[in-house]
Enzyme design. Sequence first.
Site, PDB file in Angstrom:
ATOM      1  N   HIS A  65      30.945  35.254  35.401  1.00 16.37           N
ATOM      2  CA  HIS A  65      31.838  33.319  35.155  1.00 16.37           C
ATOM      3  C   HIS A  65      32.502  32.906  34.278  1.00 16.37           C
ATOM      4  CE1 HIS A  65      29.110  31.615  39.485  1.00 16.37           C
ATOM      5  NE2 HIS A  65      30.308  32.952  39.587  1.00 16.37           N
ATOM      6  N   GLU A  67      32.823  30.215  32.249  1.00 15.14           N
ATOM      7  CA  GLU A  67      32.135  30.130  31.481  1.00 15.14           C
ATOM      8  C   GLU A  67      31.359  30.697  29.846  1.00 15.14           C
ATOM      9  OE1 GLU A  67      32.003  29.257  34.287  1.00 15.14           O
ATOM     10  OE2 GLU A  67      31.616  27.027  34.975  1.00 15.14           O
ATOM     11  N   TRP A 185      67.593  38.055  55.848  1.00 17.80           N
ATOM     12  CA  TRP A 185      67.243  37.441  54.473  1.00 17.80           C
ATOM     13  C   TRP A 185      67.444  36.024  53.850  1.00 17.80           C
ATOM     14  CZ3 TRP A 185      62.316  38.563  53.985  1.00 17.80           C
ATOM     15  CH2 TRP A 185      62.170  40.311  53.730  1.00 17.80           C
ATOM     16  N   THR A 211      57.642  38.903  66.234  1.00 22.85           N
ATOM     17  CA  THR A 211      57.691  39.703  64.929  1.00 22.85           C
ATOM     18  C   THR A 211      56.986  41.011  65.182  1.00 22.85           C
ATOM     19  OG1 THR A 211      57.217  36.337  64.024  1.00 22.85           O
ATOM     20  CG2 THR A 211      57.006  38.832  62.369  1.00 22.85           C
ATOM     21  N   GLY A 311      56.251  34.780  63.716  1.00 24.26           N
ATOM     22  CA  GLY A 311      57.441  33.658  63.370  1.00 24.26           C
ATOM     23  C   GLY A 311      57.605  32.717  64.367  1.00 24.26           C
TER      24      GLY A 311
HETATM   25  C1  AOF Z   1      31.158  28.620  37.892  1.00 20.89           C
HETATM   26  N1  AOF Z   1      32.033  29.443  36.678  1.00 20.89           N
HETATM   27  O1  AOF Z   1      33.138  30.873  37.100  1.00 20.89           O
HETATM   28  C2  AOF Z   1      32.309  30.364  39.002  1.00 20.89           C
HETATM   29  C3  AOF Z   1      31.490  29.627  39.746  1.00 20.89           C
HETATM   30  O2  AOF Z   1      27.706  34.525  43.967  1.00 20.89           O
HETATM   31  P1  AOF Z   1      28.240  34.242  42.219  1.00 20.89           P
HETATM   32  O3  AOF Z   1      27.124  34.156  41.035  1.00 20.89           O
HETATM   33  O4  AOF Z   1      29.089  34.770  41.460  1.00 20.89           O
HETATM   34  O5  AOF Z   1      28.026  32.745  42.250  1.00 20.89           O
HETATM   35  C4  AOF Z   1      29.437  31.866  43.314  1.00 20.89           C
HETATM   36  C5  AOF Z   1      29.227  30.697  42.975  1.00 20.89           C
HETATM   37  O6  AOF Z   1      28.653  30.119  41.924  1.00 20.89           O
HETATM   38  C6  AOF Z   1      30.661  30.251  43.361  1.00 20.89           C
HETATM   39  O7  AOF Z   1      30.440  29.985  45.634  1.00 20.89           O
HETATM   40  C7  AOF Z   1      30.716  28.782  43.286  1.00 20.89           C
HETATM   41  O8  AOF Z   1      29.717  27.448  43.897  1.00 20.89           O
HETATM   42  C8  AOF Z   1      30.239  29.330  41.577  1.00 20.89           C
HETATM   43  N2  AOF Z   1      31.866  29.995  41.075  1.00 20.89           N
HETATM   44  N3  AOF Z   1      31.672  28.672  39.388  1.00 20.89           N
HETATM   45  O9  AOF Z   1      30.664  27.549  37.208  1.00 20.89           O
HETATM   46  C9  AOF Z   1      33.086  30.684  37.621  1.00 20.89           C
HETATM   47  N4  AOF Z   1      33.739  31.310  39.290  1.00 20.89           N
HETATM   48 ZN    ZN Z   2      28.570  30.328  36.814  1.00 15.77          ZN
END
Ligand code: AOF
Ligand code: ZN
Length: 383
Positions: A65, A67, A185, A211, A311
Site C-alpha cells: 500500500h 503509506e 474521426w 459498432t 455506438g
Molecule cells: C491503504 N493504502 O495504498 C491501499 C488501500 O488486499 P489488500 O491488502 O491490498 O487491501 C486492499 C484494501 O485496502 C482495499 O480494498 C482498500 O480498502 C484498501 N486499500 N489502503 O491504506 C493503499 N491500496
Molecule cells: Zn493500507
Amino acid sequence: MTAAPRIGAGADRLAALDRRFLARAVELGRGGWGRVHPNPMVGAVVARDGTVLGEARHEEFGGPHAEAAALAGLGERARGATLYASLEPCRHTGKTPPCTEAIHRAGVARTVFWAAEPGAEAGGGGKWLRRRGVRVDGPFGDRADWAAENPVFFHRAAGSRPYVALKLAVSLDGRIAPGGGRRVWLTGAEARAEVHRLRAGFDAILVGTRTWKSDDPLLTARGAVKPRVPPVPVLLDRRGEATAGLRALNGDVGGRAIVVAASDAAGGLERRLAGRAEVAAVPVTRRGLDLAAALGGLVERGVGSVLCEGGGVLAASLLTGRLVDRLYLFVAPVVIGEGGVPAFPHAAGTIPGARTPPAGGWQARLDPVRFGSDTLIVLDRGG
Ligand code: AOF
Ligand code: ZN
C-alpha cells in the site's frame, strides 16, 4: 496530461502546504490507473518542515500500500514527520499488513488523509491512529469528490451492477457522425491515446451491434498504460450473428471475450463461436436486449467496471435506462451540421417512444482536460 486534483471543501482549513502535499498524494495515486483496480488508487507523501522525505503510490493490485511504501526505507527519519495519504490508512490485514501499524511503528506524529475508507474491514484507521496519540486530520471533501478520483472502488463499495462509463466523441454541434452511415474521426491522436489509457482502467469494453459490425474493432488497450488484466471485449449481439473471426474475439492472446445474445439465439451462437468467446444469454425487452440484465450478467462473470464505446444507439439506451455512472465526453472543434447523428438522440426525439432522461443530474467533479485540440469533459452522475 491531467487536471490538478480538487481536494474539495473542508480542506481550506488546512495550511497551504498541507493542501499541496495532500493534492500531491492524490496525483501520485492516479499513476496506479490500470494496475491497481479493483483496489483504489492511493498515493502517500511523508514530509517534515515542508521537505518531502518519501513518497509512493499503491503500484499494483496485491502489492504494498502507498503509506507503507512511502515509509519504507525512511527508518528513524520518519519519527515526528507528517504522512499525507489520499485515502484513510487501512486498519486491516489483507494481502499486506495494516498501514496504520506501519505509520504508528514509524513514529509518525501526524497523518493527514483525504478520502474516508469505505470498507468496513479496512475502515477506522483514522480513529485507530488517534487513539494511539497520532494527530489525525481528515477526511476532507465528500464521497462524490472521492468517487470522482476512484470511481470503480467507491462504486463497488455501494452497488451491485458494474460501474458503467460511457465514452462519446462529439462535434461542437453535439453530433457523433455525419449521416448516411459515413464515419469520420472526430478527435485527434492525443484524445485517442487517452481513450487507450482509459481502457486500461476498466474490466470490460462494451460495444453495440452496429459498432462491431461496421468497425470490427479490436477493443484492446494499446496505450501508455499496460493494463494488469486486459479489459474483456463485450459485444452486444441480440440475434447471435457474431462470428469467430471478429477481431475483438481474437485480440489479446489467451484473453477473454464475451458476447451477449438474446436467450433464443445464445445456444446456436455458442456452438458457432466454439469457445472463442463466452456467450451470455439475456432476455429481450421492447427496445432490444435487456441492458440491465446484460450488465447484471457481466457482474456474475467477474466484470466490475465497463467502458462503453458506442455506438450511438447503445449510448442512448444506456442513458435512457439511467445505467451510466460517468460520461467521458470528448469535444472536437468541428461542426458536422445538418443530417449528422446526434449524440443524444432521445433528447432530439429521434427514437420513437424513448423516454427523455431527467435533465441535469450530471456533475463536473473533475476539471476539463485538453488533448491536442480536443477537450475531455468528465461528468459523474449525481445523487
Ligand atoms: C491503504 N493504502 O495504498 C491501499 C488501500 O488486499 P489488500 O491488502 O491490498 O487491501 C486492499 C484494501 O485496502 C482495499 O480494498 C482498500 O480498502 C484498501 N486499500 N489502503 O491504506 C493503499 N491500496
Ligand atoms: Zn493500507
